[in-house]
Design an enzyme around this catalytic site. Structure first.
Site, mmCIF file in Angstrom:
data_model
loop_
_atom_site.group_PDB
_atom_site.id
_atom_site.type_symbol
_atom_site.label_atom_id
_atom_site.label_comp_id
_atom_site.label_asym_id
_atom_site.label_seq_id
_atom_site.Cartn_x
_atom_site.Cartn_y
_atom_site.Cartn_z
ATOM 1 N N ARG A 19 0.819 -1.224 0.000
ATOM 2 C CA ARG A 19 0.000 0.000 0.000
ATOM 3 C C ARG A 19 0.853 1.275 0.000
ATOM 4 O O ARG A 19 0.507 2.280 0.619
ATOM 5 C CB ARG A 19 -0.952 0.010 1.197
ATOM 6 C CG ARG A 19 -2.132 -0.930 1.024
ATOM 7 C CD ARG A 19 -3.112 -0.785 2.178
ATOM 8 N NE ARG A 19 -2.458 -1.123 3.432
ATOM 9 C CZ ARG A 19 -2.886 -0.760 4.621
ATOM 10 N NH1 ARG A 19 -3.988 -0.040 4.726
ATOM 11 N NH2 ARG A 19 -2.238 -1.100 5.720
ATOM 12 N N LEU A 72 1.345 3.440 -2.312
ATOM 13 C CA LEU A 72 0.715 4.604 -2.943
ATOM 14 C C LEU A 72 -0.285 5.258 -1.997
ATOM 15 O O LEU A 72 -0.366 6.479 -1.889
ATOM 16 C CB LEU A 72 0.020 4.209 -4.249
ATOM 17 C CG LEU A 72 -0.536 5.401 -5.025
ATOM 18 C CD1 LEU A 72 0.585 6.328 -5.481
ATOM 19 C CD2 LEU A 72 -1.359 4.967 -6.225
ATOM 20 N N LYS A 73 -1.035 4.434 -1.287
ATOM 21 C CA LYS A 73 -1.989 4.958 -0.311
ATOM 22 C C LYS A 73 -1.255 5.833 0.699
ATOM 23 O O LYS A 73 -1.644 6.976 0.964
ATOM 24 C CB LYS A 73 -2.648 3.791 0.423
ATOM 25 C CG LYS A 73 -3.460 4.217 1.628
ATOM 26 C CD LYS A 73 -3.628 3.073 2.626
ATOM 27 C CE LYS A 73 -4.342 3.532 3.865
ATOM 28 N NZ LYS A 73 -5.716 3.935 3.632
ATOM 29 N N CYS A 131 -8.441 1.414 0.887
ATOM 30 C CA CYS A 131 -8.312 0.017 0.487
ATOM 31 C C CYS A 131 -9.099 -0.857 1.460
ATOM 32 O O CYS A 131 -9.296 -0.476 2.602
ATOM 33 C CB CYS A 131 -6.851 -0.410 0.547
ATOM 34 S SG CYS A 131 -5.795 0.588 -0.495
ATOM 35 N N TRP A 139 -19.266 -8.610 0.420
ATOM 36 C CA TRP A 139 -18.033 -7.926 0.799
ATOM 37 C C TRP A 139 -16.889 -8.905 1.065
ATOM 38 O O TRP A 139 -15.921 -8.574 1.750
ATOM 39 C CB TRP A 139 -18.300 -6.986 1.994
ATOM 40 C CG TRP A 139 -19.154 -5.807 1.581
ATOM 41 C CD1 TRP A 139 -19.495 -5.451 0.300
ATOM 42 C CD2 TRP A 139 -19.778 -4.827 2.421
ATOM 43 N NE1 TRP A 139 -20.290 -4.321 0.297
ATOM 44 C CE2 TRP A 139 -20.482 -3.915 1.582
ATOM 45 C CE3 TRP A 139 -19.814 -4.605 3.798
ATOM 46 C CZ2 TRP A 139 -21.205 -2.832 2.081
ATOM 47 C CZ3 TRP A 139 -20.535 -3.528 4.304
ATOM 48 C CH2 TRP A 139 -21.221 -2.654 3.446
ATOM 49 N N CYS A 154 -28.101 1.250 3.372
ATOM 50 C CA CYS A 154 -27.690 2.618 3.045
ATOM 51 C C CYS A 154 -27.279 2.709 1.587
ATOM 52 O O CYS A 154 -27.341 1.725 0.864
ATOM 53 C CB CYS A 154 -26.598 3.122 3.979
ATOM 54 S SG CYS A 154 -25.480 1.874 4.572
ATOM 55 N N GLU A 198 -30.994 5.127 4.657
ATOM 56 C CA GLU A 198 -30.339 6.425 4.511
ATOM 57 C C GLU A 198 -31.242 7.296 3.652
ATOM 58 O O GLU A 198 -31.666 6.898 2.589
ATOM 59 C CB GLU A 198 -28.993 6.233 3.813
ATOM 60 C CG GLU A 198 -28.282 7.526 3.517
ATOM 61 C CD GLU A 198 -26.925 7.305 2.852
ATOM 62 O OE1 GLU A 198 -26.219 6.359 3.225
ATOM 63 O OE2 GLU A 198 -26.602 8.097 1.971
ATOM 64 N N HIS A 209 -22.390 11.224 7.687
ATOM 65 C CA HIS A 209 -21.090 11.249 7.006
ATOM 66 C C HIS A 209 -20.314 12.531 7.276
ATOM 67 O O HIS A 209 -19.156 12.640 6.907
ATOM 68 C CB HIS A 209 -21.275 11.064 5.499
ATOM 69 C CG HIS A 209 -21.957 9.768 5.172
ATOM 70 N ND1 HIS A 209 -23.318 9.678 4.999
ATOM 71 C CD2 HIS A 209 -21.474 8.516 5.062
ATOM 72 C CE1 HIS A 209 -23.633 8.409 4.764
ATOM 73 N NE2 HIS A 209 -22.538 7.694 4.795
ATOM 74 N N CYS A 236 -27.256 6.170 9.343
ATOM 75 C CA CYS A 236 -26.408 4.965 9.377
ATOM 76 C C CYS A 236 -25.707 4.941 10.731
ATOM 77 O O CYS A 236 -26.013 5.756 11.610
ATOM 78 C CB CYS A 236 -25.402 5.025 8.218
ATOM 79 S SG CYS A 236 -24.485 3.488 7.968
#
Ligand code: GLN
Ligand code: ZN
Length: 773
Positions: free
Chosen positions: A15, A17-18, A535, A580, A662, A684, A713, A745
């Site tokens: 990771r 780049l993150k 990620c 997921w 949501c 939501e 959010h 949420c």
């Protein structure tokens, strides 16, 4: 036969780049340092693929944020609101780029980010291009050319990847209605031609045009636009070798269109749609090559080499080996980088897997074995190692067929004995409603929350220290218990009607359950880009799923012991757990989903037996599981809804089942949402100003609904007046007896202070509503 790749993961195997992007955003490193990290990742990826033996390595598959945003910049599709960043503030192209991706709040400017949405049926999110009537385009960013040169300097002649003009237009949206964005093609094509001219000038031989929409349904006009695109390109560059890449599905209705395009090669996803090969072999134009997408770019399983070879043989027999290419099914963006980095995985399970680096090796292996294939048999006498590799591959697959780690007879028997009545509550909603109202003694407009409360730095640190062995299990649980108790007492004092325990013990709503279920494996480094620098590390469902022991009962019972108000048990639903995760490919997804549903059903039963009267089964991923082709929706919705009902329907009428969703639109699936038959659904809603409720109203949705009254959010604290206003809108379309008051949420990303103030306002709003109605 040649090999190529459509795209390689760009986040870096650790990771990098993150981390570099986040440091750049917070001002810790310079632009040059960020670029240096980018150069290093690109160079590593190119070299890795070249050394493995890939003939055509892709370039322009790298991106600092998102490849669709890269194309917006390439063609100068930059919404006006960002112009001030370049013009007035004289910022670098990169800052404009990140401003479009993430918004910009500095130097007296305040511009919102562009919209983001899901990339087809993956968990990757792209930036949605904005189009307006008569929009003009210009070659603005030359990233694709720079990348090509960058690789060339290193001695690698790459195949640049472009998102094709029609697909690029289709991915975007008309900012103001009143025109068709496909009509912009004529303005757009000259920019693509300019890009091609430069690429050809620098020595490019092959260019890959990604045309994922060919696997969806296209209108006549869109089909014409596609034909026109490639004939214009052909006319301008008769000697350039062009490849059209399709993926995520079969070409079906567009087989004829694709086979007739004036391009040199066509890439097919033969993992999702192996059967299309036969038809295409009949249709393909005399000189066109076919690229066979044989290695799964969407999942983590080792390739079945023999099955792939069968397809290669079919193609070679018809076209000859010089017109056949071997490749992954799609870009490898959607799988983790390198299995070799996984030291914690069980050795047997590891033997079944392949990540990006291993998939590249598989592609090359298929080419080598394929080159030894004559007519109908593989002749590997002079290359014994290839024979051994093939044999070893067979053994891995056999071990997956028979391993006791995967196959659990008890689970298969349980699944086989499921009856339709198991997915059916005892009584219809109207009767359950009466019993539940009596049992729970809830007021009008009951208040609740969606489950999680702030996951503070402290809570995450406790978990990290516990995992490192610095905290004992007992010490860790005591800290969590104290946090849970504070949370419950606070809700009780505030006067919320249905309480939650706060989910402090959970790292993630899927991982928490996966870790406790049989049949799941977890990687330590299996990161996949979700959007920008974000990620995710999806669990791997490798075997039959079963529940070893209760997963949430102790926490919920503990929380219930602290209050007389109903405590809601919180579970993640079977579809969301499936969606997921990386899912096993040796049985239909549906079967895996039902196995998970049975495990959740046991948990639901235990919660009820432990005295919990309200149980929420979250299904935020129901909608994103929808297949790309609408013709496949009914089948999916049917089993998905049944799986949810199977997990929920074990309880008595007096027990109230909630579900939560949501980021969803409901219009086109509302009858299926109703068929889930949850007593209460929370959704939501606040950002759409309750518009999402219209679907429920139009359908005369019969059960109870909690439309979210505030956006969780953002840290902003809404006033009770605002929330009352939103609820009044809701009352106009849904009978008030069926409405709940709750946030959009879970609150895990919020701080305590704003959470408390917002919920105080929410309770005030509910009181206000009760006084008024
Ligand atoms: N119960 C979960 C929470 O509150 C739901 C999260 C979600 O919908 N994504 O965090
Ligand atoms: Zn949610």
């Amino acid at each position: 036969m040649q090999t190529h790749n459509l795209g390689y993961p760009r986040i870096g195997s650790r990771r990098e780049l993150k981390k570099a992007c986040e440091k750049y955003w917070s001002g810790q490193i310079s632009r040059q340092e960020l670029f240096n990290q980018g150069y290093a990742i690109k160079a590593d990826n190119w070299r890795l693929q070249q050394r493995a033996g890939i003939d055509w390595v892709p370039s322009n598959d790298f991106s600092y944020y998102d490849q669709v945003l890269d194309h917006c910049l390439m063609v100068g599709a930059i919404p006006d609101r960002y112009h001030a960043i370049l013009v007035e503030k004289k910022k670098h192209e990169l800052d404009l780029y990140f401003a479009m991706a993430r918004g910009y709040q500095r130097d007296g400017l305040d511009v919102k980010a562009m919209e983001m949405t899901k990339w087809f049926d993956t968990n990757y999110h792209y930036i949605v291009p904005e189009f307006h009537k008569n929009q003009q385009f210009e070659l603005f960013s030359e990233k694709v050319i720079h990348e090509f040169e960058e690789a060339k300097v290193q001695g690698i002649l790459t195949k640049p990847v472009l998102l094709a003009p029609v697909s690029f237009l289709l991915l975007g949206k008309e900012k103001v209605a009143g025109f068709d964005r496909i009509d912009l093609l004529d303005n757009l094509l000259p920019v693509y031609l300019k890009v091609l001219e430069k690429l050809v000038g620098y020595g490019a031989e092959w260019v890959q045009f990604d045309e994922p929409f060919l696997a969806l349904s296209l209108s006549d006009k869109e089909q014409t636009a596609m034909r026109r695109t490639y004939s214009v390109i052909k006319k301008a560059f008769p000697h350039l070798k062009t490849m059209v890449a399709t993926y995520f599905g079969g070409l079906d209705a567009h087989l004829g269109l694709a086979a007739e395009l004036p391009v040199c090669a066509l890439h097919l996803d033969l993992v999702r749609a192996p059967h299309q090969l036969g038809s295409l072999l009949e249709l393909v134009r005399p000189k066109m090559s076919l690229s066979l997408g044989l290695v799964d770019g969407r999942n983590v399983w080792r390739n079945d080499l023999q099955a792939s070879l069968d397809l290669i043989r079919l193609a070679v027999n018809k076209l000859g080996s010089d017109r056949v290419w071997v490749a992954p099914s799609c870009s490898l963006l959607h799988v983790p980088c390198d299995l070799e980095l996984e030291s914690g995985l069980d050795a047997e399970i590891k033997g079944w897997l392949a990540f990006a680096k291993q998939k590249i090796e598989e592609v090359v292996l298929l080419q080598r074995i394929g080159n030894h294939t004559r007519q109908d048999r593989v002749d590997l006498k002079d290359t014994p190692w290839l024979g051994q590799t093939l044999e070893q591959n067979r053994q891995y697959l056999t071990s997956r067929n028979t391993s006791t780690r995967i196959h659990n007879e008890a689970v298969k028997t349980a699944l086989a004995s499921v009856l339709p009545s198991h997915s059916q509550r005892s009584s219809p909603y109207a009767e359950r409603h009466k019993l539940q109202t009596e049992a729970l003694a809830l007021p009008l407009f009951p208040t609740t929350t969606i489950g999680s409360f702030p996951q503070t730095k402290e809570v995450r640190q406790w978990r990290a220290r516990y995992k490192k062995g610095e905290l004992s299990l007992a010490a860790y649980e005591n800290l969590l218990k104290a946090e849970t108790e504070r949370c419950v007492r606070w809700q009780d004092d505030l006067g919320l009607d249905v309480l939650v325990h706060g989910e402090f013990e959970r790292n993630d709503m899927v991982e928490y359950f996966g870790e406790q279920l049989e049949g799941f494996a977890f990687t330590t480094n299996g990161w996949v880009q979700s959007y920008g620098s974000r990620c995710v590390k999806p669990p791997i469902i490798y075997g039959d799923v079963s529940r070893k022991h209760p997963m949430t009962v102790d926490w919920t019972v503990f929380a219930q012991s602290l209050t007389r108000r109903p405590m809601k048990g919180m579970l993640t639903g079977p579809i969301t757990i499936l969606q997921w995760s990386f899912v096993r490919n040796d049985q239909p997804r549906k079967d895996t989903c039902f196995q998970i549903a049975l495990a959740i059903r046991e948990e639901v039963r235990d919660l009820e037996q432990a005295g919990i009267r309200v149980i929420q089964i979250d299904e935020p991923a129901l909608r994103e599981g929808l297949p790309l082709k609408t013709s496949e929706w009914p089948d999916y919705l049917d089993w998905a809804v049944t799986a949810f009902r199977l997990s929920a329907s074990v309880v008595g009428d007096h027990t109230q089942i909630h579900t939560h969703m949501c980021y969803s639109e409901f219009n086109d699936i509302i009858s299926h949402i109703a068929a889930m038959d949850a007593d209460v659904i929370t959704i939501e809603c606040s950002r759409s100003q309750m518009e999402l409720l219209d679907a429920f109203a139009a359908f005369e949705y019969p059960n109870e609904i909690g439309p979210g009254v505030y956006d969780i959010h953002a840290p902003r604290i809404p006033s009770s007046e605002e929330m009352i206003e939103l609820m009044e809108k809701a009352i106009r379309v849904v009978p008030k007896e069926r409405l709940w008051v709750n946030p959009d949420c879970g609150l895990k990303t919020r701080g305590w202070e704003e959470t408390q103030r917002a919920l105080e306002e929410m309770v005030k709003a509910a009181d206000g509503l009760r006084a008024k109605f």
